[in-house]
Write a protein that holds these residues in place. Structure first.
Motif, mmCIF file in Angstrom:
data_model
loop_
_atom_site.group_PDB
_atom_site.id
_atom_site.type_symbol
_atom_site.label_atom_id
_atom_site.label_comp_id
_atom_site.label_asym_id
_atom_site.label_seq_id
_atom_site.Cartn_x
_atom_site.Cartn_y
_atom_site.Cartn_z
ATOM 1 N N ILE A 382 19.500 -36.690 -38.131
ATOM 2 C CA ILE A 382 19.255 -37.992 -38.849
ATOM 3 C C ILE A 382 17.869 -38.146 -39.597
ATOM 4 O O ILE A 382 16.894 -37.998 -39.167
ATOM 5 C CB ILE A 382 19.366 -39.457 -37.839
ATOM 6 N N ASP A 384 17.078 -40.794 -41.985
ATOM 7 C CA ASP A 384 16.515 -42.137 -42.400
ATOM 8 C C ASP A 384 17.614 -43.102 -41.808
ATOM 9 O O ASP A 384 18.803 -42.780 -41.514
ATOM 10 C CB ASP A 384 16.421 -42.298 -43.795
ATOM 11 N N ARG A 385 17.060 -44.306 -41.512
ATOM 12 C CA ARG A 385 18.233 -45.239 -40.981
ATOM 13 C C ARG A 385 17.760 -46.816 -41.622
ATOM 14 O O ARG A 385 16.651 -46.784 -41.801
ATOM 15 C CB ARG A 385 18.370 -45.157 -39.480
ATOM 16 N N TYR A 386 18.868 -47.615 -41.779
ATOM 17 C CA TYR A 386 18.402 -48.807 -41.966
ATOM 18 C C TYR A 386 19.603 -49.737 -41.709
ATOM 19 O O TYR A 386 20.597 -49.185 -41.130
ATOM 20 C CB TYR A 386 18.278 -49.029 -43.610
ATOM 21 N N ASN A 387 19.315 -51.155 -41.646
ATOM 22 C CA ASN A 387 20.315 -52.009 -41.418
ATOM 23 C C ASN A 387 21.031 -52.768 -42.568
ATOM 24 O O ASN A 387 20.168 -53.508 -43.564
ATOM 25 C CB ASN A 387 19.771 -53.182 -40.437
ATOM 26 N N THR A 391 24.180 -50.785 -38.291
ATOM 27 C CA THR A 391 23.066 -49.702 -38.193
ATOM 28 C C THR A 391 23.631 -48.500 -39.134
ATOM 29 O O THR A 391 25.034 -48.249 -38.685
ATOM 30 C CB THR A 391 22.876 -49.167 -36.754
ATOM 31 N N ILE A 392 22.960 -48.197 -40.310
ATOM 32 C CA ILE A 392 23.523 -46.940 -40.855
ATOM 33 C C ILE A 392 22.423 -45.919 -40.950
ATOM 34 O O ILE A 392 21.540 -46.332 -41.045
ATOM 35 C CB ILE A 392 23.652 -47.600 -42.416
ATOM 36 N N VAL A 393 23.079 -44.630 -40.462
ATOM 37 C CA VAL A 393 22.041 -43.515 -40.682
ATOM 38 C C VAL A 393 22.547 -42.645 -41.805
ATOM 39 O O VAL A 393 23.446 -42.525 -42.164
ATOM 40 C CB VAL A 393 22.120 -42.822 -39.399
ATOM 41 N N LYS A 439 26.236 -40.916 -45.214
ATOM 42 C CA LYS A 439 25.758 -42.019 -44.770
ATOM 43 C C LYS A 439 26.811 -42.526 -43.626
ATOM 44 O O LYS A 439 28.096 -42.438 -43.991
ATOM 45 C CB LYS A 439 25.473 -43.129 -45.829
ATOM 46 N N LYS A 441 27.857 -45.551 -40.737
ATOM 47 C CA LYS A 441 27.736 -46.758 -40.239
ATOM 48 C C LYS A 441 28.239 -46.747 -38.616
ATOM 49 O O LYS A 441 29.357 -46.496 -38.437
ATOM 50 C CB LYS A 441 28.490 -47.849 -40.874
ATOM 51 N N GLU A 447 19.211 -50.578 -34.761
ATOM 52 C CA GLU A 447 18.315 -49.725 -35.571
ATOM 53 C C GLU A 447 17.216 -49.296 -34.957
ATOM 54 O O GLU A 447 16.651 -48.321 -35.266
ATOM 55 C CB GLU A 447 18.301 -50.455 -37.013
ATOM 56 N N VAL A 450 17.306 -46.061 -33.211
ATOM 57 C CA VAL A 450 17.532 -44.871 -33.780
ATOM 58 C C VAL A 450 16.265 -44.436 -34.761
ATOM 59 O O VAL A 450 15.651 -45.329 -35.137
ATOM 60 C CB VAL A 450 18.346 -44.850 -34.687
#
Length: 572
Positions: A382, A384-387, A391-393, A439, A441, A447, A450
């Protein structure tokens, strides 16, 4: 009611009465002329359903009549083309029409004329063209899936022109339209940065645009007939080398951008410049092929000079070989990022008569296919990750593949998750494969639980985790000695963790590869040693021989890369 209105009403009532009399007369005439001795009517159950021309737009919603073969065979044929199945796994209503069109012999084939069958009345040819166009689009989508994914990272010293070349490539391949570029040019001119407008296609951050320095790894993509390229635009400033390392770990191919402008090449290549460090980090990240673009050849201090091109080339080659790039893995090309010369089309002989090689994009398109671990268990570090409503990586698939609905494991937390959605370059897809930047989800994890450096993997074959590991390390540049207790930052795939040398096991002879029988008390610059490291936190890693991409690492201290290494064994 007025007289006019009443008259009108009487007229249409009278007309209705007249029509009723006519209908009765017509029905009685049909009854008297009916042939009672006519043979019994037998309907043809295999005939195609009649659709009037004015209802062709809604034809997709009607159910097709059962043809002579069972309808299951048509569905089977449709499923062979992956583009005819939507993301939910359903077959579109009009796919059977396309399958029938495909089965129809073309006029070029010499087949005997078939007997006439009941068909729709002659309609407009535009509707037939629409059907053909729809079929072509589906075929193009099918080709998109089959294109080989290649991740290209642009590296080099600050201000060498990496972002400008990336922006120019996006414009030349149609990923950025002329109108958008003109908008960027106007905005850049307002800030007295006229020559920076191309780089704004990749430098989307306001701070990056104002200062003209890339901070985070920019992402974009373009396509050729055979391949799907993802551009990774690495920052050139020495303060952002950790970001560059994270980008290099996702790349398959590196493009080293060199400024031919007098003084700029020398600054970037001397000790302290980022040209040397970026090349070495690219090699450490596992990149095997390097393309060197000698940029700014159109500058007033160069003017496409062959002498300056050869001067840059002769200084670079010895260092590239020292790092580990063989002659067959290195390709030099002159170019101009600002004008686009030699990026998509070969250079005009009137501008540069001495270079006869191919242009940049055709060259990378013709490179041989890369070796991928397609059949292995799924593994994705992984980045990066964001919301975003879940949760999306983000990351690059290093092994195997996965599809929507699969259950996976997040390591080192050992959290079971379910794949809710998948994206490839902003396009939602139902499955991804090895080598693609994607990407994902996830359902079943927050989030906050991770972090970059975690690994999404197959539950049946999770990646190894540990704090203590043995590794073979090559000391590149370090003024002092290294002994037990020494600490540095370890960059391994997408994770950055502080590690401490716990034990020096042995040294390795550079020429023979033999290991020393006595444990050394210390090691110094240009030595190779096997050490035991202890990390402050748990790291996802694998032995280099099993998964090279999860077994390489770089040691950095005080803003400098001091060593490179490979994991031999995960102890605990």
């Amino acid at each position: 009611m007025s007289e006019t209105d009443s008259g009108t009403a009487e007229c249409w009532e009278a007309a209705a009465d007249d029509n009723g009399d006519n209908v009765e007369a017509a029905s009685s005439a049909v009854t008297t002329t009916l042939n009672v001795n006519a043979p019994v009517f037998i309907p043809n159950v295999n005939a195609p359903e009649f659709v009037p021309s004015f209802m062709k737009d809604n034809a997709g919603h009607t159910q097709p009549a059962a043809p002579d073969p069972p309808p299951e065979s048509v569905v089977t044929d449709v499923k062979e083309d992956s583009t005819m199945v939507n993301n939910d796994g359903d077959i579109p209503a009009d796919s059977w029409e396309l399958a029938a069109d495909a089965a129809t012999p073309s006029p070029s084939q010499e087949t005997p004329p078939s007997p006439p069958t009941p068909t729709t009345p002659d309609g407009d040819e535009d509707e037939e063209n629409e059907c053909v166009k729809k079929k072509v689009v589906l075929e193009d989508e099918d080709q998109l899936v089959k294109k080989e994914p290649v991740n290209v990272i642009f590296i080099g010293h600050v201000d060498a022109g990496k972002s400008t070349i990336g922006g120019q490539i996006m414009y030349l391949t149609g990923m950025v339209d002329k109108r958008t570029l003109e908008k960027y040019e106007r905005e850049a001119k307002e800030k007295n940065r006229e020559t920076w407008y191309l780089s704004w296609a990749l430098d989307t951050n306001l701070e990056e645009r104002d200062k003209g320095k890339t901070v985070e790894v920019g992402r974009a993509y373009f396509e050729t007939e055979q391949k799907h390229f993802t551009i990774l635009d690495a920052p050139g400033h020495k303060s952002f080398v950790p970001n560059m390392i994270g980008g290099a770990c996702q790349a398959d191919l590196a493009v080293l951008v060199i400024s031919a402008r007098k003084g700029e090449f020398e600054t970037g290549f001397e000790r302290g410049g980022q040209t040397r460090e970026h090349v070495m980090l690219a090699k450490t990240a596992g990149i095997k092929h390097l393309i060197i673009l000698i940029n700014k050849m159109d500058d007033s201090t160069v003017q496409w000079s062959e002498k300056r091109y050869n001067e840059c080339k002769e200084k670079l080659v010895p260092y590239l070989k020292k790092v580990g790039f063989y002659s067959k893995d290195i390709t030099f090309m002159p170019c101009s990022g600002l004008t686009g010369a030699n990026l998509r089309d070969p250079i005009d002989e009137n501008v540069c008569s001495w270079f006869k090689g191919p242009a940049f994009i055709p060259y990378i398109n013709d490179l041989p296919p890369l070796n991928r671990n397609v059949t292995g268990p799924f593994m994705m570090p992984i980045v990066d990750r964001y919301n975003d409503r879940g949760t999306i990586v983000m990351g690059k698939v290093e092994s195997g593949g996965c599809k929507k609905g699969d259950n996976l494991l997040v390591m080192p937390n050992k959290t079971m998750v379910n794949i809710d959605l998948l994206w490839r370059d902003e396009d939602e897809v139902s499955a991804v494969r090895c080598g693609e930047n994607v990407k994902v989800k996830l359902r079943g994890v927050e989030e906050a639980d991770v972090a970059p450096g975690f690994v999404l993997c197959d539950p049946s074959s999770p990646c190894k985790t540990g704090k203590i590991f043995d590794a073979q390390v090559a000391i590149l540049e370090h003024k002092s000695i290294i002994c037990a207790g020494y600490s540095a930052v370890c960059h391994m795939h997408t994770v950055a963790e502080e590690v401490t040398v716990k034990l020096l096991i042995c040294t390795v002879d550079k020429k023979t590869g033999e290991r020393s029988k006595v444990r050394p008390r210390f090691v110094k610059q240009e030595q190779i040693a096997i050490m035991r490291f202890e990390a402050t936190g748990v790291i996802c890693m694998e032995a280099f021989k099993d998964y090279p991409q999860l077994g390489r690492f770089t040691l950095r201290d005080e803003g400098k890369t001091i060593a490179i290494g490979k994991v031999l064994k995960v102890v605990e």
